[in-house]
Design an enzyme around this catalytic site. Structure first.
Site, PDB file in Angstrom:
ATOM      1  N   THR A  12      -2.656  -7.510  -1.582  1.00 27.45           N
ATOM      2  CA  THR A  12      -1.215  -7.258  -1.507  1.00 27.45           C
ATOM      3  C   THR A  12      -0.491  -8.594  -1.406  1.00 27.45           C
ATOM      4  O   THR A  12      -1.119  -9.648  -1.340  1.00 27.45           O
ATOM      5  CB  THR A  12      -0.865  -6.416  -0.268  1.00 27.45           C
ATOM      6  OG1 THR A  12      -1.215  -7.154   0.911  1.00 27.45           O
ATOM      7  CG2 THR A  12      -1.625  -5.084  -0.271  1.00 27.45           C
ATOM      8  N   ASN A  51      -0.743 -15.585  24.883  1.00 31.98           N
ATOM      9  CA  ASN A  51       0.507 -16.130  24.337  1.00 31.98           C
ATOM     10  C   ASN A  51       1.437 -15.065  23.763  1.00 31.98           C
ATOM     11  O   ASN A  51       2.494 -15.398  23.230  1.00 31.98           O
ATOM     12  CB  ASN A  51       0.194 -17.149  23.236  1.00 31.98           C
ATOM     13  CG  ASN A  51      -0.539 -18.363  23.772  1.00 31.98           C
ATOM     14  OD1 ASN A  51      -0.236 -18.840  24.865  1.00 31.98           O
ATOM     15  ND2 ASN A  51      -1.519 -18.844  23.027  1.00 31.98           N
ATOM     16  N   TYR A 111      -2.388  -4.954  17.698  1.00 30.12           N
ATOM     17  CA  TYR A 111      -2.603  -4.242  16.435  1.00 30.12           C
ATOM     18  C   TYR A 111      -3.910  -3.449  16.469  1.00 30.12           C
ATOM     19  O   TYR A 111      -3.950  -2.273  16.097  1.00 30.12           O
ATOM     20  CB  TYR A 111      -2.619  -5.252  15.283  1.00 30.12           C
ATOM     21  CG  TYR A 111      -2.802  -4.641  13.914  1.00 30.12           C
ATOM     22  CD1 TYR A 111      -1.731  -4.037  13.260  1.00 30.12           C
ATOM     23  CD2 TYR A 111      -4.040  -4.671  13.271  1.00 30.12           C
ATOM     24  CE1 TYR A 111      -1.884  -3.471  12.001  1.00 30.12           C
ATOM     25  CE2 TYR A 111      -4.205  -4.112  12.011  1.00 30.12           C
ATOM     26  CZ  TYR A 111      -3.128  -3.519  11.378  1.00 30.12           C
ATOM     27  OH  TYR A 111      -3.290  -2.967  10.134  1.00 30.12           O
ATOM     28  N   ILE A 161       0.830  -1.206   0.000  1.00 30.97           N
ATOM     29  CA  ILE A 161       0.000   0.000   0.000  1.00 30.97           C
ATOM     30  C   ILE A 161       0.863   1.253   0.000  1.00 30.97           C
ATOM     31  O   ILE A 161       0.564   2.226  -0.698  1.00 30.97           O
ATOM     32  CB  ILE A 161      -0.948  -0.013   1.220  1.00 30.97           C
ATOM     33  CG1 ILE A 161      -1.989  -1.140   1.064  1.00 30.97           C
ATOM     34  CG2 ILE A 161      -1.650   1.327   1.384  1.00 30.97           C
ATOM     35  CD1 ILE A 161      -2.894  -1.333   2.259  1.00 30.97           C
ATOM     36  N   LYS A 221      -0.653 -12.822  17.964  1.00 28.90           N
ATOM     37  CA  LYS A 221      -0.831 -13.971  18.852  1.00 28.90           C
ATOM     38  C   LYS A 221      -1.980 -13.635  19.789  1.00 28.90           C
ATOM     39  O   LYS A 221      -2.269 -12.457  20.035  1.00 28.90           O
ATOM     40  CB  LYS A 221       0.431 -14.274  19.672  1.00 28.90           C
ATOM     41  CG  LYS A 221       1.465 -15.144  18.961  1.00 28.90           C
ATOM     42  CD  LYS A 221       2.538 -15.608  19.904  1.00 28.90           C
ATOM     43  CE  LYS A 221       3.558 -16.492  19.213  1.00 28.90           C
ATOM     44  NZ  LYS A 221       2.963 -17.752  18.736  1.00 28.90           N
ATOM     45  N   GLY A 269       3.654   0.352   9.236  1.00 23.55           N
ATOM     46  CA  GLY A 269       3.065  -0.377  10.358  1.00 23.55           C
ATOM     47  C   GLY A 269       3.489  -1.825  10.346  1.00 23.55           C
ATOM     48  O   GLY A 269       4.029  -2.320   9.350  1.00 23.55           O
TER      49      GLY A 269
END
Length: 472
Positions: free
Chosen positions: A413, A324, A378, A245, A320, A315
């Site tokens: 992508t 974890n 995220y 991107i 996980k 970014g």
């Protein structure tokens, strides 16, 4: 959609097999075409409510296009529409709108800015109901209104907020035609700032922006620049510009006339060098999360005459489940996706590096809106980006700057190519357009935010997702 599914779509036997299997066969989206003279060519049907306040500005924009303009001849506001068209020097043709009519249209535009209460909503029905089947593929259905939180009464606020629910639902009905629907809210006093939002929304550049709202606020009005080179003379920073991107953003801003400073980490030097050489830009190798990066970026931009467009695209994901997840994965994701943007902006503002009328554009994510399994770090970072943009918008507006964000959905992508086949094919079609977007779709929205005529567009979070079912 350069994949097995697209290959099947491109031949009759493949389309037949997909139809038999019950899988959608979407119509290809029409994107920006440099050979098209203006932002819109085709037939547009214009409607308006009583006391519509944006007709003059609407026709001012249509005059700059290659549109053939029609209006419902039997509408109660037909005389108002015709008067506004004549004043703008636009020829408007009255037509009888009814089910089964022969005329087809490439866009519907309804000015609902005069709505005073929910009782006025039936005017949407009267305009759209007879012609819904007359919209061509890759068409647009746009509604113009006023921001509901600035309404004069609770009843008016309800009517204006209803526009969003209406256009989101229309988007789901016309998506099978690869057509889209949006609401543009124009603050009172911001009428002269409508141009960039309207032209983007009705053009092919917005093809993967569906079921969204754009709010236009009061600001100093700027004449709309050349459609093909709106960013001529501007300097743009794009982080994470080496591939995906980010590469498309850099190429699109350069196509639109900007001088691009592409930034990426040293391991991406080869790819970044290739991109920058091809677009005639400049490059900077840096880790945006380092303490030195903000000053390095500021110094380089000053060498180039200061920055006009700042695109925070870089970014990472480190996925996980929370139980974890290593601590350093959490910290890395927050540092790069959120904190680095804040630190860079602080340096640019403190050093006076951002030029007058400058724009900051951040890249959030659908997962920052809806959340995602295994992406607490995220999703938190990308939701943080949204909060930052919304808080900073009025703060920066006082300084003459804008700040907005895009939230991409399923974009084709190399990263998505690595997703297991069935998961990927399902993900592509979880939206109203039944197909994945392309990196250029994100880039076009960012270029719209960076357009100098978008100085009344700030604090917006626009999803580039084909109206994804996730987070809807």
């Amino acid at each position: 959609m350069s994949n097995f599914y697209e290959t099947m779509l491109n031949n009759n036997l493949g389309r037949s097999l997909l139809k038999t299997a019950g899988l959608p066969t979407p119509i290809d989206l029409k994107r920006y075409n440099p050979s098209q003279e203006t932002y819109f060519e085709g037939k547009v049907l214009v409607g308006a409510c009583k006391n519509a306040a944006l007709l003059g500005d609407l026709f001012r924009n249509l005059k700059a296009s290659k549109a053939t303009v029609y209006f419902p001849a039997a509408a109660k506001t037909a005389a108002d529409i015709l008067a506004a068209a004549n004043k703008a020097g636009v020829r408007a043709i009255g037509v009888e709108t009814k089910k089964g009519m022969s005329e087809k249209f490439d866009a519907f535009v309804f000015d609902a800015s005069g709505f005073e209460s929910g009782a006025d909503l039936n005017q949407l029905y009267y305009f759209f109901n007879p012609v819904m089947r007359q919209l061509n593929s890759n068409g647009r259905a746009l509604v113009l209104g006023r921001p509901h939180m600035k309404a004069a009464t609770g009843e008016q606020a309800a009517a204006m907020r209803a526009l969003e629910g209406f256009t989101r639902s229309v988007a789901k009905e016309i998506g099978k035609k690869s057509s889209t629907s949006l609401t543009i809210y124009v603050e009172e006093g911001a009428e002269a700032n409508l141009d960039s939002s309207f032209r983007f929304a009705i053009s092919a550049k917005s093809c993967y922006v569906d079921g969204q709202t754009i709010t236009v606020s009061k600001a100093a009005a700027s004449e709309y620049p050349d459609w093909h080179k709106p960013l001529a003379g501007k300097v743009a920073l794009v982080t994470g510009a080496a591939r995906g991107i980010g590469e498309s953003i850099a190429r699109t801003l350069a196509r639109d006339g900007a001088k691009v400073l592409g930034l990426d980490i040293p391991p991406a030097e080869k790819d970044l060098s290739r991109v920058i050489a091809e677009i005639g830009g400049e490059m900077l190798l840096a880790d945006i999360s380092s303490k030195e990066a903000p000053q390095q970026i500021s110094d380089k931009l000053k060498e180039m005459g200061g920055g006009d467009i700042i695109v925070h695209n870089a970014g990472v994901t480190r996925d996980k489940t929370l139980a974890n997840m290593p601590e350093h994965w959490w910290n890395m994701t927050i540092d790069i996706n959120l904190l680095a943007e804040e630190h860079i902006n602080d340096a640019l503002l403190a050093n006076g590096t951002l030029n007058k009328g400058g724009s900051i554009i951040c890249v959030s994510s659908m997962n920052g809106i809806a959340g995602q399994l295994g992406q607490t770090n995220y999703a938190a970072s990308k939701a943080g980006v949204i909060g930052y943009v919304q808080y900073m918008a009025p703060v920066l507006a006082e300084k003459g700057f804008t700040i907005n964000a895009v939230a991409p959905g399923f974009i084709e992508t190399q990263m998505t190519d690595a997703i297991p086949f069935m998961t990927r094919e399902v993900g592509r079609r979880l939206n109203s357009l039944s197909q994945g977007g392309k990196p250029v779709d994100v880039a076009e929205t960012i270029a719209f935010f960076g357009n100098p005529a978008s100085n009344g567009v700030t604090g917006n979070i626009v999803r580039v997702c084909g109206q994804s079912l996730v987070g809807a």
